[in-house]
Design an enzyme around this catalytic site. Sequence first.
Site, short mmCIF file in Angstrom:
data_model
loop_
_atom_site.label_atom_id
_atom_site.label_comp_id
_atom_site.label_asym_id
_atom_site.label_seq_id
_atom_site.Cartn_x
_atom_site.Cartn_y
_atom_site.Cartn_z
N ASP A 224 0.83 -1.19 0.00
CA ASP A 224 0.00 0.00 0.00
C ASP A 224 0.88 1.25 0.00
OD1 ASP A 224 -2.73 1.27 0.54
OD2 ASP A 224 -1.56 2.02 2.23
N GLU A 255 1.41 -0.55 -5.05
CA GLU A 255 0.50 0.52 -5.43
C GLU A 255 1.32 1.78 -5.68
OE1 GLU A 255 -3.20 3.13 -3.60
OE2 GLU A 255 -1.60 2.42 -2.30
#
Length: 689
Positions: A224, A255
Site C-alpha cells: 500500500d 501501489e
Amino acid sequence: MTRHGPRPPGVLRRTASATAAAALALAGAIALPATPAQADATTSGDVIANLWEYNWDSVAAECTNVLGPNGYGAVWVAPPAESLRQTNYYWWDVYQPYSYNLSGRFGTAAEFATMVDACHDAGVKVYTDAVINHTAAQTGTGYAGTTISNKYDTPDWDPDDFHTSAECNDSDLIIDDWSNLSEIQNCELLGLPDLETEDDDVRSGIAAYLNKQIAVGVDGFRIDAAKHMPVADLNAIWGKLDNTTAGVDPYIFQEVYPGSTPAASDYYAAGDVLDFTYASKLKSAFQGNVSDLESLSSSGVLTPANSVSFVTNHDTERNGLHMSYKDGDTYRLANVFQLAYKWSTPTVYSGFEWSSSDQAPPNSSGFVTDTNCSSGWYCLQRDTAITGMVKWHNAVGSEAVSNWSTKSSSVIGFGRGTGGYIAINNGSSAATYTFATGMADGTYANVVDNGATTVSVSGGNATLTVPAKGAIAFYNGEFTPCTTCEGGGGGGTTVTATFNEYAATTTGQDVYVVGSIAELGGWDTSKAVKLSSTGYPVWSGGVSVPTSTTFEYKYVKLDASGNVTWESNANRTAATATSALTLNNSWNVASSNATDVTFNVTATTTLGTNVYVVGSVGALGAWNTADAIPLSSAAYPVWSRAVIVPRSTSFEYKYIKKDGSGNVTWESGTNRSYTTGSSSGYTTTDTWK
C-alpha cells in the site's frame, strides 16, 4: 482526519501455481476436438482473486469451493493487522494500523492461519495488503483492544521512528506539493504518521511484521502507498524477508498511484506495479468503442512483465476513475476481456455493495460478517462467465494475440494462437458474424455460459451470434463446468435469479422478495430475502435458485418493527432454465399488466453527478425526485435504463440531475409524454434540454 487517499490493487509474480486438488474431483467435463491438447484449464494459473474485505472464514471457504476448483492462482486479501475501530466502521479504517497483531477486523490470528492453510490445500496462494508506509492518524481503540492516545507512540513504534517536519521540510508535515519527491516520501499522507523507512531499525520492524505472516504461509504482499517510500528503502526491507514456505522469495506488487513524481516505472526494481492506466483504457473502451482495444498494447499501459492489470479497485470504483459493479454487464464484460487478452497478470475484484464512498462492509459492531453473495456483497469471482474465462486464460497460456477481427465499434474477436478464441459484443443487441478463428475444426464448449452451448468451427471459421453485452469463448482442451458458481448452469444445479424491484419506501422500511420455493422462504416472510437499496428506488439482489424450476414470488416491505406490507397484485411467476435470469418488476404493477420502456437520454455531467428519470405515474416516482429512477452511465454521455410501467398507459416524465450532495437540477422545457401499448420493448431517445 480524512480518509486514506487513493490506493490501487496488487500484482502477481509469474510463477507456476500448484494444481488445485479439488479441481480433479469435478465431474461433467465437456470433450473437445482431438487437436493438440493444452494444459488442463483447471490447473491453478496466475489469475488473482481480490476478495476485498472478506473475513478470513469466508476467504477460506471461497478458496476451497470456488477459487481452487476453477483455476485461480492466488487470493489477495485485506490488511490483516489490527486497525482503528471507529463507531461508523468505515472501510478505510483497516488502512490505519494500530498494531501488527494479526487479530483484527476480519478474524483472529488463528482464523487467519487456518485460512492460509485452506487456500494452500486448494492450490491457491495468499497475498495480503501490507500497510507499511504509515500508522493511524486517529487515536482510540483498535479491533484487538489496543488503545492509542498519541498517534506517534504505538505498540510497535516510538516517536523517533517517524518523519518530523524538519525531515519533511514542510511546517504542516502534510503532503501538499505533489511535484516534490522529497515531500511525497517524507511528509504525511493525509495526516497518517509517516514511518522513517530509511532507518534500519524501522526496516527491521516492518520486515518482522511481514515475516510473521510468511511464517504462517503468506506468499506475498501488495504494498500500500508504495510511491510514498523510496525504492531503496523497499529493497532494503525485502532483503530482510524470509523465504516463503514454498522456499522462494515472497511475491511483491506495489501501489504506485498515477503521476510523474515518482513514475510507476521507477518501482520496477522493487517488484511489480499495479497498472492504473490499463484500467482507465478499459473504462474508456467499454463506455465507448471496444474496437479501440486493438491498440491497447501501444496505448501507454505499463510493461507487461512488470505490471498487474485490473478493471477496478476499492478506491477507484468509488471515486469514478474506473468502472464498478454498478456498471452491470459492461463491467462484467470488461473483466472477460481482461482475462482473454495477453498482457500482465490479471486480477478479478470482488467487494461489497455501497451507496456512499465511506460505507462499511457488512459487519457486526465493525467485525466483518460472513460473505453472502445474495445480500450486500458482489461476488464477481463466482460468475460462471468469469470462472469460465479463468480456465480459458489458463488453457491458452502464453500464446500471442492473433486473428484480431473488428466487426463494428461494439464487436471484436481475437484468438490466442491456436489455443482459444473469443468474440465480444458490447452492443445493446445480439450480433451475428463469421470469425476466422485459427482454431482446428470441431465442436467446442462455450465457456462464457459454463458450457451450456457449443461452437462449431469449420474451415477455421465460426459463425457466432454473440449476445448483447456478452461474449462467446472456447479453447482447445477439456472444459469442466463450474457447479458451485453464480450466474449459469451448464451442469450446475442452481442459477442466479436477479430481482430488481422499483419500490418507494419510507424511512426504516426495506424491501424483500419471498416466494414458493425454499430459496425464497417458502412464503414465510421471516425467511424472505432482503434486497439491496444501493440503486434506490430500485431494490436489487441475486438469489441462487434451482435450475429448470417454475416458482411464484412477490415483494414485501418490512419496517423496523417487523410490520409486513405485501404488494397488492397477484403472485408473480418465473421459470429457470440453465442460465441466469433477471426479473424486473415494479411495486403493485402486476406482471400481466406490465411492459418495459427503456429511457435513453444524452446528457453531459460533472464528476459525482448522475441522471435520473421521474414522471407522473407511481412506477416513475409520481414526480417525487427522491424516488426518481437512476439511469446507467455505461454508454456515457447516453444514460439508460429499462423501467417497468403499466401497459396501455399515458404518462408524463422529465430527466433530472443529482450531485453528490443530493442537489437536484431539472431539465428545462415542458414535460415529456409517452404512451405504452399492449406489447413490450418500448424505447425513448431523448436529449437533455
